[in-house]
Design a protein around this motif. Structure first.
Motif, PDB file in Angstrom:
ATOM      1  N   GLY A 182       0.795  -1.227   0.000  1.00  0.00           N
ATOM      2  CA  GLY A 182       0.000   0.000   0.000  1.00  0.00           C
ATOM      3  C   GLY A 182       0.824   1.272   0.000  1.00  0.00           C
ATOM      4  O   GLY A 182       0.323   2.364   0.237  1.00  0.00           O
ATOM      5  N   ARG A 183       2.130   1.130  -0.276  1.00  0.00           N
ATOM      6  CA  ARG A 183       2.977   2.327  -0.336  1.00  0.00           C
ATOM      7  C   ARG A 183       3.010   2.865  -1.767  1.00  0.00           C
ATOM      8  O   ARG A 183       2.878   2.108  -2.724  1.00  0.00           O
ATOM      9  CB  ARG A 183       4.396   1.991   0.133  1.00  0.00           C
ATOM     10  N   ALA A 184       3.163   4.167  -1.898  1.00  0.00           N
ATOM     11  CA  ALA A 184       3.177   4.785  -3.223  1.00  0.00           C
ATOM     12  C   ALA A 184       4.588   4.763  -3.792  1.00  0.00           C
ATOM     13  O   ALA A 184       5.517   5.253  -3.173  1.00  0.00           O
ATOM     14  CB  ALA A 184       2.677   6.229  -3.118  1.00  0.00           C
ATOM     15  N   VAL A 185       4.738   4.168  -4.970  1.00  0.00           N
ATOM     16  CA  VAL A 185       6.025   4.158  -5.659  1.00  0.00           C
ATOM     17  C   VAL A 185       5.984   5.279  -6.695  1.00  0.00           C
ATOM     18  O   VAL A 185       5.074   5.351  -7.505  1.00  0.00           O
ATOM     19  CB  VAL A 185       6.247   2.803  -6.364  1.00  0.00           C
ATOM     20  N   PHE A 186       6.997   6.106  -6.691  1.00  0.00           N
ATOM     21  CA  PHE A 186       6.850   7.414  -7.276  1.00  0.00           C
ATOM     22  C   PHE A 186       8.189   7.915  -7.790  1.00  0.00           C
ATOM     23  O   PHE A 186       9.144   7.913  -7.041  1.00  0.00           O
ATOM     24  CB  PHE A 186       6.427   8.275  -6.078  1.00  0.00           C
ATOM     25  N   THR A 187       8.303   8.309  -9.035  1.00  0.00           N
ATOM     26  CA  THR A 187       9.579   8.817  -9.528  1.00  0.00           C
ATOM     27  C   THR A 187       9.550  10.347  -9.612  1.00  0.00           C
ATOM     28  O   THR A 187       8.479  10.955  -9.627  1.00  0.00           O
ATOM     29  CB  THR A 187       9.881   8.280 -10.935  1.00  0.00           C
ATOM     30  N   PRO A 188      10.735  10.961  -9.675  1.00  0.00           N
ATOM     31  CA  PRO A 188      10.797  12.430  -9.743  1.00  0.00           C
ATOM     32  C   PRO A 188       9.947  13.025 -10.856  1.00  0.00           C
ATOM     33  O   PRO A 188       9.240  13.997 -10.653  1.00  0.00           O
ATOM     34  CB  PRO A 188      12.287  12.707  -9.981  1.00  0.00           C
ATOM     35  N   GLY A 189       9.987  12.396 -12.062  1.00  0.00           N
ATOM     36  CA  GLY A 189       9.224  12.940 -13.189  1.00  0.00           C
ATOM     37  C   GLY A 189       7.740  13.021 -12.889  1.00  0.00           C
ATOM     38  O   GLY A 189       7.072  14.007 -13.216  1.00  0.00           O
ATOM     39  N   LEU A 190       7.211  11.997 -12.235  1.00  0.00           N
ATOM     40  CA  LEU A 190       5.782  11.977 -11.947  1.00  0.00           C
ATOM     41  C   LEU A 190       5.424  12.992 -10.869  1.00  0.00           C
ATOM     42  O   LEU A 190       4.367  13.614 -10.925  1.00  0.00           O
ATOM     43  CB  LEU A 190       5.337  10.582 -11.523  1.00  0.00           C
ATOM     44  N   ALA A 191       6.319  13.187  -9.908  1.00  0.00           N
ATOM     45  CA  ALA A 191       6.057  14.185  -8.860  1.00  0.00           C
ATOM     46  C   ALA A 191       5.899  15.574  -9.482  1.00  0.00           C
ATOM     47  O   ALA A 191       4.991  16.329  -9.131  1.00  0.00           O
ATOM     48  CB  ALA A 191       7.198  14.195  -7.839  1.00  0.00           C
ATOM     49  N   GLY A 192       6.771  15.871 -10.448  1.00  0.00           N
ATOM     50  CA  GLY A 192       6.674  17.166 -11.130  1.00  0.00           C
ATOM     51  C   GLY A 192       5.369  17.291 -11.899  1.00  0.00           C
ATOM     52  O   GLY A 192       4.722  18.342 -11.905  1.00  0.00           O
ATOM     53  N   LEU A 193       4.961  16.194 -12.528  1.00  0.00           N
ATOM     54  CA  LEU A 193       3.703  16.177 -13.277  1.00  0.00           C
ATOM     55  C   LEU A 193       2.501  16.435 -12.373  1.00  0.00           C
ATOM     56  O   LEU A 193       1.609  17.204 -12.701  1.00  0.00           O
ATOM     57  CB  LEU A 193       3.509  14.789 -13.893  1.00  0.00           C
ATOM     58  N   VAL A 194       2.482  15.723 -11.240  1.00  0.00           N
ATOM     59  CA  VAL A 194       1.358  15.849 -10.306  1.00  0.00           C
ATOM     60  C   VAL A 194       1.276  17.286  -9.783  1.00  0.00           C
ATOM     61  O   VAL A 194       0.195  17.881  -9.724  1.00  0.00           O
ATOM     62  CB  VAL A 194       1.494  14.835  -9.150  1.00  0.00           C
ATOM     63  N   LEU A 195       2.428  17.848  -9.428  1.00  0.00           N
ATOM     64  CA  LEU A 195       2.447  19.252  -8.970  1.00  0.00           C
ATOM     65  C   LEU A 195       1.892  20.176 -10.048  1.00  0.00           C
ATOM     66  O   LEU A 195       1.083  21.057  -9.767  1.00  0.00           O
ATOM     67  CB  LEU A 195       3.883  19.679  -8.653  1.00  0.00           C
ATOM     68  N   GLY A 196       2.335  19.942 -11.277  1.00  0.00           N
ATOM     69  CA  GLY A 196       1.864  20.773 -12.393  1.00  0.00           C
ATOM     70  C   GLY A 196       0.364  20.666 -12.576  1.00  0.00           C
ATOM     71  O   GLY A 196      -0.324  21.656 -12.838  1.00  0.00           O
ATOM     72  N   GLU A 197      -0.176  19.457 -12.394  1.00  0.00           N
ATOM     73  CA  GLU A 197      -1.611  19.227 -12.547  1.00  0.00           C
ATOM     74  C   GLU A 197      -2.409  19.998 -11.490  1.00  0.00           C
ATOM     75  O   GLU A 197      -3.426  20.614 -11.774  1.00  0.00           O
ATOM     76  CB  GLU A 197      -1.889  17.721 -12.460  1.00  0.00           C
ATOM     77  N   TYR A 198      -1.905  19.980 -10.252  1.00  0.00           N
ATOM     78  CA  TYR A 198      -2.596  20.726  -9.192  1.00  0.00           C
ATOM     79  C   TYR A 198      -2.534  22.229  -9.429  1.00  0.00           C
ATOM     80  O   TYR A 198      -3.493  22.950  -9.199  1.00  0.00           O
ATOM     81  CB  TYR A 198      -2.001  20.395  -7.825  1.00  0.00           C
ATOM     82  N   ARG A 199      -1.387  22.697  -9.913  1.00  0.00           N
ATOM     83  CA  ARG A 199      -1.256  24.137 -10.204  1.00  0.00           C
ATOM     84  C   ARG A 199      -2.255  24.526 -11.280  1.00  0.00           C
ATOM     85  O   ARG A 199      -2.891  25.570 -11.210  1.00  0.00           O
ATOM     86  CB  ARG A 199       0.170  24.448 -10.670  1.00  0.00           C
ATOM     87  N   ARG A 200      -2.366  23.660 -12.300  1.00  0.00           N
ATOM     88  CA  ARG A 200      -3.296  23.927 -13.403  1.00  0.00           C
ATOM     89  C   ARG A 200      -4.726  23.993 -12.877  1.00  0.00           C
ATOM     90  O   ARG A 200      -5.495  24.897 -13.212  1.00  0.00           O
ATOM     91  CB  ARG A 200      -3.161  22.805 -14.439  1.00  0.00           C
ATOM     92  N   MET A 201      -5.075  23.040 -12.008  1.00  0.00           N
ATOM     93  CA  MET A 201      -6.439  23.016 -11.460  1.00  0.00           C
ATOM     94  C   MET A 201      -6.686  24.223 -10.556  1.00  0.00           C
ATOM     95  O   MET A 201      -7.758  24.815 -10.580  1.00  0.00           O
ATOM     96  CB  MET A 201      -6.656  21.723 -10.659  1.00  0.00           C
ATOM     97  N   ALA A 202      -5.672  24.584  -9.760  1.00  0.00           N
ATOM     98  CA  ALA A 202      -5.835  25.696  -8.815  1.00  0.00           C
ATOM     99  C   ALA A 202      -5.991  27.030  -9.547  1.00  0.00           C
ATOM    100  O   ALA A 202      -6.647  27.944  -9.059  1.00  0.00           O
ATOM    101  CB  ALA A 202      -4.634  25.759  -7.878  1.00  0.00           C
TER     102      ALA A 202
END
Length: 217
Positions: A124-144
């Motif tokens: 149940g742990r999240a496996v996550f690479t740097p590229g995806l973290a940047g993407l997710v941040l960008g997605e939230y900024r876009r939504m905000a």
């Protein structure tokens, strides 16, 4: 690992790659219960074998990894999905996360990294690479930044944003934990929370789209 070995299904449209991943995982002690080459096959087999983890390719014979993720989770809600992707498919990966995938690994990962990622996903742990973290941040900024954004769209807390920023810079959960004086687990929880919020946000977007286009009637 014995009896408690996680049950894994491998979904990939390339037979040689699919067999190699399945073999590597079996060698590593996992119980590979099924393989599939597309969305329909993945749904059918997941409904029968109920795997703990699905290792999911992004390009399939009859659709995308995001579609297959949604289909698998529809028939086997407790299954966790780990996306195994070529690095040029980042937008697709974001769609897979929105569909419910809890992890992301690039196909260039080593056999050991794959085993570790599947184990973490099963726990149940999240496996996550740097590229995806940047993407997710960008997605939230876009939504905000959207003018029609409403209270139903979840936003990240300051701490979640901070954690994602460090992941995007390439820091490991352990390094981030040290830097922020948090436990390793807390850092992972923040990452998981952002994944969950993105899935919720996607449902909010879908509902809004349905209402705007009269599809809810």
């Amino acid at each position: 690992m014995g009896e408690s070995a996680p049950k894994v299904m491998v979904v990939d449209d390339h037979p040689i790659w699919r067999d190699a991943v399945a073999r590597d995982l079996a060698d590593d002690g996992f119980e590979v219960v099924a393989t599939a080459d597309g969305v329909a096959a993945a749904r059918r087999r997941a409904a029968v074998v109920r795997p703990d983890v699905v290792v999911m390719d992004m390009r399939l014979t009859d659709g995308t990894g995001a579609q297959a993720t949604a289909e698998v989770l529809a028939v086997s809600p407790d299954t966790k999905v780990l996306v195994l992707s070529a690095s040029d498919e980042r937008d697709d990966v974001l769609e897979a996360v929105k569909a419910g995938a809890t992890g992301y690994l690039v196909k260039s990962a080593s056999k050991a990294e794959l085993g570790e990622a599947v184990r973490a996903t099963a726990q149940g742990r999240a496996v996550f690479t740097p590229g995806l973290a940047g993407l997710v941040l960008g997605e939230y900024r876009r939504m905000a930044a959207r003018p029609d954004r409403d209270a139903a769209t979840p936003s990240l807390t300051e701490r979640e944003t901070e954690v994602l920023r460090y992941v995007a810079k390439g820091l490991s959960a352990k390094q981030i934990a040290t830097r922020l004086s948090l436990s390793h687990r807390t850092v992972e929880n923040h990452v998981q929370a952002t994944f969950r919020k993105l899935q919720v946000a996607n449902r909010v977007e879908l509902a809004r789209y349905a209402i705007e286009h009269g599809l809810d009637e």
